[in-house]
Write a protein that holds these residues in place. Structure first.
Motif, PDB file in Angstrom:
ATOM      1  N   UNK A  53       0.888  -1.197  -0.118  1.00 32.52           N
ATOM      2  CA  UNK A  53       0.023  -0.078   0.051  1.00 32.52           C
ATOM      3  C   UNK A  53       0.893   1.315  -0.048  1.00 32.52           C
ATOM      4  N   UNK A  54       2.124   1.164   0.526  1.00 30.43           N
ATOM      5  CA  UNK A  54       3.128   2.359   0.558  1.00 30.43           C
ATOM      6  C   UNK A  54       3.951   2.632  -0.721  1.00 30.43           C
ATOM      7  N   UNK A  55       3.787   1.626  -1.401  1.00 31.41           N
ATOM      8  CA  UNK A  55       4.632   1.465  -2.800  1.00 31.41           C
ATOM      9  C   UNK A  55       3.785   1.999  -4.025  1.00 31.41           C
ATOM     10  N   UNK A  56       4.700   2.659  -5.022  1.00 30.76           N
ATOM     11  CA  UNK A  56       4.115   3.030  -5.967  1.00 30.76           C
ATOM     12  C   UNK A  56       4.325   1.748  -7.308  1.00 30.76           C
ATOM     13  N   UNK A  57       3.790   1.825  -8.114  1.00 28.17           N
ATOM     14  CA  UNK A  57       3.829   0.639  -9.026  1.00 28.17           C
ATOM     15  C   UNK A  57       5.198   0.632  -9.712  1.00 28.17           C
ATOM     16  N   UNK A  58       5.719   1.797  -9.961  1.00 26.43           N
ATOM     17  CA  UNK A  58       7.261   1.692 -10.571  1.00 26.43           C
ATOM     18  C   UNK A  58       8.122   1.541  -9.404  1.00 26.43           C
ATOM     19  N   UNK A  59       7.953   1.637  -8.190  1.00 28.01           N
ATOM     20  CA  UNK A  59       8.954   1.243  -7.473  1.00 28.01           C
ATOM     21  C   UNK A  59       9.338  -0.217  -7.653  1.00 28.01           C
ATOM     22  N   UNK A  76       5.970 -14.657   1.398  1.00 27.72           N
ATOM     23  CA  UNK A  76       6.552 -13.850   0.270  1.00 27.72           C
ATOM     24  C   UNK A  76       6.301 -14.123  -1.301  1.00 27.72           C
ATOM     25  N   UNK A  77       6.494 -15.504  -1.368  1.00 29.29           N
ATOM     26  CA  UNK A  77       6.363 -16.283  -2.856  1.00 29.29           C
ATOM     27  C   UNK A  77       4.925 -15.820  -3.402  1.00 29.29           C
ATOM     28  N   UNK A  81       4.080 -12.349  -8.698  1.00 29.76           N
ATOM     29  CA  UNK A  81       3.715 -12.000  -9.722  1.00 29.76           C
ATOM     30  C   UNK A  81       3.445 -10.311  -9.660  1.00 29.76           C
ATOM     31  N   UNK A  82       3.726  -9.830  -8.602  1.00 29.82           N
ATOM     32  CA  UNK A  82       3.513  -8.123  -9.077  1.00 29.82           C
ATOM     33  C   UNK A  82       4.573  -7.615  -9.592  1.00 29.82           C
ATOM     34  N   UNK A  86      10.617  -8.613  -6.430  1.00 30.74           N
ATOM     35  CA  UNK A  86      11.655  -9.740  -6.610  1.00 30.74           C
ATOM     36  C   UNK A  86      11.594 -10.224  -5.085  1.00 30.74           C
ATOM     37  N   UNK A  87      11.462 -11.689  -5.088  1.00 29.28           N
ATOM     38  CA  UNK A  87      11.534 -12.450  -3.701  1.00 29.28           C
ATOM     39  C   UNK A  87      13.125 -12.958  -3.564  1.00 29.28           C
ATOM     40  N   UNK A  88      13.671 -12.570  -2.495  1.00 26.44           N
ATOM     41  CA  UNK A  88      14.891 -12.989  -2.003  1.00 26.44           C
ATOM     42  C   UNK A  88      15.048 -13.665  -0.887  1.00 26.44           C
ATOM     43  N   UNK A  89      15.688 -14.962  -0.679  1.00 26.06           N
ATOM     44  CA  UNK A  89      15.619 -15.402   0.597  1.00 26.06           C
ATOM     45  C   UNK A  89      16.959 -15.925   1.024  1.00 26.06           C
TER      46      UNK A  89
END
Length: 139
Positions: A53-59, A76-77, A81-82, A86-89
């Motif tokens: 909610x606090x992010x912009x689409x281009x972030x 997180x996975x 698809x957003x 990126x998902x990093x673990x």
């Protein structure tokens, strides 16, 4: 802009945020959630939703967890698809420091992979015979 959500089992996330603040003086791009704390009822998903909610689409959004395959990573996975996410673990402080302090306004998959490889190289056994005790170039 790069936005980072770090979530771990227990207080590791807030501990790493404390270290980042000490080392860089800044943790503004970093949102943390300590998961599965006894007595706490908030879920990982609730906090990731609030993060988005606090992010912009281009972030560029980086969802980072402590262990590959762990329950936090699995949560997180669900957001992979957003756009620009990126998902990093398998977090370590070297990786987080580079991501927070690197000054990048966005990342590509290849850039992230290079940073991950660099941070892996920072994990090693330190042996006395390999350390020049009086050398000023240890760091």
């Amino acid at each position: 802009m790069v936005k980072i959500f770090l979530c771990t089992h227990g207080h590791m996330a807030s501990g790493m945020a404390s270290s980042i603040e000490i080392l860089t003086g800044n943790k503004d791009a970093l949102t943390v959630f300590d998961a599965y704390i006894p007595g706490e009822s908030d879920t990982v998903g609730q906090h990731i939703d609030a993060f988005f909610e606090g992010c912009k689409e281009e972030d560029t959004k980086l969802l980072i967890s402590d262990m590959v395959g762990g329950s936090v990573c699995q949560e997180t996975m669900k957001y992979m698809d957003r756009k620009n996410t990126f998902v990093i673990s398998g977090i370590n402080l070297s990786l987080l420091l580079e991501l927070v302090g690197g000054g990048a306004s966005s990342y590509t998959k290849e850039e992230l992979q290079n940073i991950i490889e660099m941070s892996r190289s920072m994990t090693k056994i330190i042996e006395l015979e390999n350390v020049a005790v009086n050398s000023g170039d240890f760091f």
